[in-house]
Design an enzyme around this catalytic site. Structure first.
Site, short mmCIF file in Angstrom:
data_model
loop_
_atom_site.label_atom_id
_atom_site.label_comp_id
_atom_site.label_asym_id
_atom_site.label_seq_id
_atom_site.Cartn_x
_atom_site.Cartn_y
_atom_site.Cartn_z
N ASP A 34 4.11 -90.15 13.06
CA ASP A 34 2.74 -90.12 13.57
C ASP A 34 2.06 -88.83 13.12
OD1 ASP A 34 1.26 -91.68 16.28
OD2 ASP A 34 0.40 -89.83 15.46
N ASP A 64 1.82 -88.07 7.81
CA ASP A 64 0.77 -89.02 7.47
C ASP A 64 1.38 -90.20 6.72
OD1 ASP A 64 -1.48 -90.26 6.29
OD2 ASP A 64 -2.55 -88.35 6.22
N ALA A 86 -3.00 -96.38 12.80
CA ALA A 86 -4.33 -96.81 12.35
C ALA A 86 -5.39 -95.96 13.01
CB ALA A 86 -4.57 -98.28 12.70
N THR A 132 -5.00 -107.12 14.14
CA THR A 132 -5.89 -107.39 15.27
C THR A 132 -6.64 -108.70 15.08
OG1 THR A 132 -7.97 -106.63 16.26
CG2 THR A 132 -7.52 -105.86 14.05
N ASP A 133 -7.02 -109.32 16.21
CA ASP A 133 -7.84 -110.54 16.14
C ASP A 133 -9.23 -110.24 15.57
OD1 ASP A 133 -8.89 -109.12 18.31
OD2 ASP A 133 -8.83 -110.81 19.71
N GLU A 134 -9.61 -108.95 15.53
CA GLU A 134 -10.97 -108.62 15.08
C GLU A 134 -11.19 -108.94 13.60
OE1 GLU A 134 -12.64 -105.03 16.73
OE2 GLU A 134 -11.20 -105.07 18.37
N TYR A 160 -14.14 -101.01 11.16
CA TYR A 160 -12.73 -101.03 11.64
C TYR A 160 -12.07 -102.34 11.25
CZ TYR A 160 -8.96 -102.14 14.94
OH TYR A 160 -7.78 -102.57 15.51
N LYS A 164 -8.92 -103.16 8.66
CA LYS A 164 -7.69 -103.85 9.06
C LYS A 164 -7.50 -105.12 8.22
CE LYS A 164 -5.15 -103.05 12.03
NZ LYS A 164 -3.93 -102.21 12.12
N ASN A 190 -5.81 -105.02 24.16
CA ASN A 190 -4.72 -104.61 25.05
C ASN A 190 -5.24 -103.76 26.20
OD1 ASN A 190 -1.67 -104.11 23.16
ND2 ASN A 190 -3.24 -105.62 22.84
N LYS A 199 -11.67 -96.23 24.99
CA LYS A 199 -11.69 -97.69 25.08
C LYS A 199 -12.17 -98.07 26.47
CE LYS A 199 -9.90 -98.08 20.93
NZ LYS A 199 -8.52 -97.97 20.55
N TYR A 217 -22.49 -101.95 27.33
CA TYR A 217 -23.29 -102.23 26.14
C TYR A 217 -24.07 -103.55 26.28
CZ TYR A 217 -20.29 -98.84 23.60
OH TYR A 217 -19.60 -97.72 23.18
N GLY A 285 -23.84 -104.49 15.55
CA GLY A 285 -22.97 -105.56 15.04
C GLY A 285 -21.95 -106.05 16.04
P1 NAD Z 1 -4.30 -95.59 18.92
O1 NAD Z 1 -5.55 -95.08 18.30
O2 NAD Z 1 -4.06 -95.33 20.36
O3 NAD Z 1 -3.02 -95.02 18.14
C1 NAD Z 1 -3.00 -94.88 16.74
C2 NAD Z 1 -1.88 -93.91 16.38
O4 NAD Z 1 -1.80 -93.83 14.94
C3 NAD Z 1 -2.11 -92.48 16.88
O5 NAD Z 1 -0.94 -91.98 17.48
C4 NAD Z 1 -2.47 -91.70 15.63
O6 NAD Z 1 -2.09 -90.34 15.68
C5 NAD Z 1 -1.69 -92.46 14.58
N1 NAD Z 1 -2.23 -92.31 13.23
C6 NAD Z 1 -3.55 -92.46 12.86
N2 NAD Z 1 -3.68 -92.21 11.54
C7 NAD Z 1 -2.43 -91.92 11.07
C8 NAD Z 1 -1.92 -91.60 9.79
N3 NAD Z 1 -2.72 -91.51 8.70
N4 NAD Z 1 -0.58 -91.39 9.66
C9 NAD Z 1 0.23 -91.46 10.73
N5 NAD Z 1 -0.21 -91.75 11.98
C10 NAD Z 1 -1.52 -91.97 12.14
O7 NAD Z 1 -4.28 -97.15 18.60
P2 NAD Z 1 -3.64 -98.35 19.40
O8 NAD Z 1 -4.64 -98.94 20.30
O9 NAD Z 1 -2.32 -97.95 19.94
O10 NAD Z 1 -3.43 -99.39 18.20
C11 NAD Z 1 -2.20 -99.42 17.47
C12 NAD Z 1 -2.28 -100.53 16.44
O11 NAD Z 1 -2.49 -101.79 17.08
C13 NAD Z 1 -3.41 -100.38 15.43
O12 NAD Z 1 -2.94 -100.77 14.17
C14 NAD Z 1 -4.48 -101.34 15.93
O13 NAD Z 1 -5.28 -101.82 14.87
C15 NAD Z 1 -3.61 -102.43 16.53
N6 NAD Z 1 -4.24 -103.21 17.63
C16 NAD Z 1 -4.74 -102.57 18.74
C17 NAD Z 1 -5.27 -103.32 19.79
C18 NAD Z 1 -5.79 -102.66 21.04
O14 NAD Z 1 -6.35 -103.35 21.90
N7 NAD Z 1 -5.64 -101.36 21.23
C19 NAD Z 1 -5.30 -104.71 19.70
C20 NAD Z 1 -4.78 -105.33 18.55
C21 NAD Z 1 -4.23 -104.56 17.53
P1 TYD Z 2 -13.39 -101.50 23.21
O1 TYD Z 2 -12.49 -101.09 24.33
O2 TYD Z 2 -14.02 -100.45 22.38
O3 TYD Z 2 -12.55 -102.54 22.32
P2 TYD Z 2 -13.04 -103.49 21.09
O4 TYD Z 2 -14.35 -103.00 20.60
O5 TYD Z 2 -11.94 -103.28 20.10
O6 TYD Z 2 -13.08 -104.88 21.66
O7 TYD Z 2 -14.56 -102.40 23.82
C1 TYD Z 2 -14.27 -103.57 24.56
C2 TYD Z 2 -15.60 -104.20 24.93
O8 TYD Z 2 -16.29 -103.33 25.83
C3 TYD Z 2 -16.50 -104.39 23.73
O9 TYD Z 2 -17.21 -105.63 23.85
C4 TYD Z 2 -17.49 -103.23 23.82
C5 TYD Z 2 -17.58 -102.97 25.31
N1 TYD Z 2 -17.83 -101.55 25.68
C6 TYD Z 2 -18.88 -101.22 26.54
O10 TYD Z 2 -19.61 -102.10 27.03
N2 TYD Z 2 -19.06 -99.91 26.85
C7 TYD Z 2 -18.27 -98.91 26.33
O11 TYD Z 2 -18.51 -97.71 26.63
C8 TYD Z 2 -17.20 -99.27 25.46
C9 TYD Z 2 -16.30 -98.20 24.86
C10 TYD Z 2 -17.01 -100.60 25.15
#
Ligand code: NAD
Ligand code: TYD
Length: 352
Positions: A34, A64, A86, A132-134, A160, A164, A190, A199, A217, A285
């Site tokens: 990481d 990295d 990521a 991700t589903d996005e 983003y 991905k 998640n 988030k 939003y 968007g």
């Molecule tokens: P996060 O931002 O909490 O963690 C990302 C981690 O990656 C951090 O620890 C960061 O230091 C590390 N990182 C970033 N750039 C790096 C690099 N160049 N080299 C090494 N490490 C690096 O993200 P998360 O929410 O834990 O998401 C993890 C993965 O799951 C991502 O790939 C994301 O696209 C995917 N994902 C997340 C969600 C969600 O709801 N959070 C849902 C679906 C998929």
């Molecule tokens: P987020 O947690 O950023 O996840 P993602 O954009 O990957 O789905 O946002 C979840 C939802 O919440 C998204 O529809 C945007 C909305 N949102 C707000 O309404 N206010 C906020 O301050 C944030 C961060 C997100």
């Protein structure tokens, strides 16, 4: 002993996954690679080094995923790659997409190359790409019958999601061109402990504890499908162990909620009035709805979510942030960035 290289293991999902694997697979050892960007936080993993059950099976490497010199010796020691590192936040990608392309696209490319060339050209045994589903884009609110399947066209809308999607396509190409044993997961939103408070759920809970309003939003009608992070971890491990190489597996909670309903649920759990909602300008968007059809992973691999049931799972998560104020206060104040320097500097075993 199977060695897993987990990239991004100091982030939200990664740190939950590291603990999950150490606790549930005594024959697995982990290299956590990481870069500790703003969202990487070793306080998410506090105690692991000292835990006698784990210490000999866990190693942290600060670095990295785009650093090819660093990668080569690490991949030679790796059986399974779980690629989670990521840039992960949509709003940041709207402000500046450059780090997203660098890490999510070029970083994934470097990691795939290193994984393929490792073990004297034999490569690693499995490579799981966590996506991700996005990448599928957005669904309309007035068609509740529609959900993303693995065959839904890739139509990313945010920088983003575009980065991905690009990484998913590199992974796909690695399978078809080089016959790499890759698997891709695409998961919905998640929730759970250790999520960076940018988030929506941890941001809103921590704002409310601080007596601040929550910025919702647009009209608040956007829908997300919420899955507990440990259900996601279990699904990733299931795919790593039992999935068919070259395949994509959708992962979801069958748990769609509008942002307004989610926000009201958080306010109710915390005993706060709905007047704490501050409507703000919509995200540029802003995808309207995500919904996952996760029938393939259930049918083929027998995985179903067991920890995501609403509203209990949400309440547990809200209470975790209420009980762990020290953790998120360090994050919000930036103090967590000192933790690595104090606790770790000089102790990492880079490429040992
Ligand atoms: P996060 O931002 O909490 O963690 C990302 C981690 O990656 C951090 O620890 C960061 O230091 C590390 N990182 C970033 N750039 C790096 C690099 N160049 N080299 C090494 N490490 C690096 O993200 P998360 O929410 O834990 O998401 C993890 C993965 O799951 C991502 O790939 C994301 O696209 C995917 N994902 C997340 C969600 C969600 O709801 N959070 C849902 C679906 C998929
Ligand atoms: P987020 O947690 O950023 O996840 P993602 O954009 O990957 O789905 O946002 C979840 C939802 O919440 C998204 O529809 C945007 C909305 N949102 C707000 O309404 N206010 C906020 O301050 C944030 C961060 C997100």
């Amino acid at each position: 002993m199977t060695t897993m290289l987990i990239t991004g293991g100091a982030g939200f999902i990664g740190s939950n996954f590291v603990r999950y694997v150490l606790e549930n697979r005594p024959d697995a050892s982990i290299i956590n690679l990481d870069a500790l960007t703003y969202s990487g936080n070793l306080e998410n993993l506090a105690g692991l080094d000292e835990d006698p059950r784990f210490a000999s099976r866990y190693e942290f490497v600060k670095g990295d995923i785009a650093d090819r010199d660093l990668l080569a010796p690490l991949l030679d020691r790796t059986d399974i790659v779980i690629h989670m590192a990521a840039e992960s936040h949509v709003d940041r990608s709207i402000l500046d997409s450059a780090p997203f392309v660098r890490t999510n696209v070029l970083g994934t490319q470097a990691l795939l190359d290193a994984a393929r060339h490792s073990h004297a050209g034999k490569g690693v045994a499995r490579f799981v790409h966590v996506s991700t589903d996005e990448v599928y884009g957005s669904l309309p609110l007035d068609r509740p019958d529609l959900k993303f399947t693995e065959d839904t066209p890739i139509q990313p809308n945010s920088p983003y999601a575009a980065s991905k999607a690009a990484s998913d396509l590199l992974v796909r190409a690695a399978f078809h061109t080089f016959h790499m044993p890759v698997l891709t997961t695409r998961c919905s939103n998640n929730f759970g402990p250790y999520q960076f408070p940018e988030k929506v759920i941890p941001l809103f809970v921590t704002n409310l504890i601080e007596g601040r309003k929550v910025p919702l939003y647009g009209d608040g009608k956007n829908v997300r499908d919420w899955l507990h992070v440990l259900d996601h971890c279990e699904a990733i491990l299931t795919v790593a162990e039992k999935g068919r190489v070259g395949e994509v597996y959708n992962i979801g909670g069958d748990n769609e909620r509008s942002n307004l309903d989610l926000t009201r649920a958080i306010l109710d759990i915390m005993g706060k009035g709905h007047d704490m909602i501050q409507p703000v300008e919509d995200r540029k968007g802003h995808d309207r709805r995500y919904a996952i059809d996760a029938s393939k992973i259930e049918r083929e691999l027998g995985w179903r979510p067991t920890r995501s049931a609403w509203p209990d799972a949400l309440e547990q998560t809200v209470r975790w942030y209420m009980a762990n104020a020290e953790w998120w206060r360090h994050v919000k104040s930036g103090a967590y960035r000192e933790f690595y320097k104090q606790q770790y500097s000089g102790r990492e075993r880079v490429g040992a």
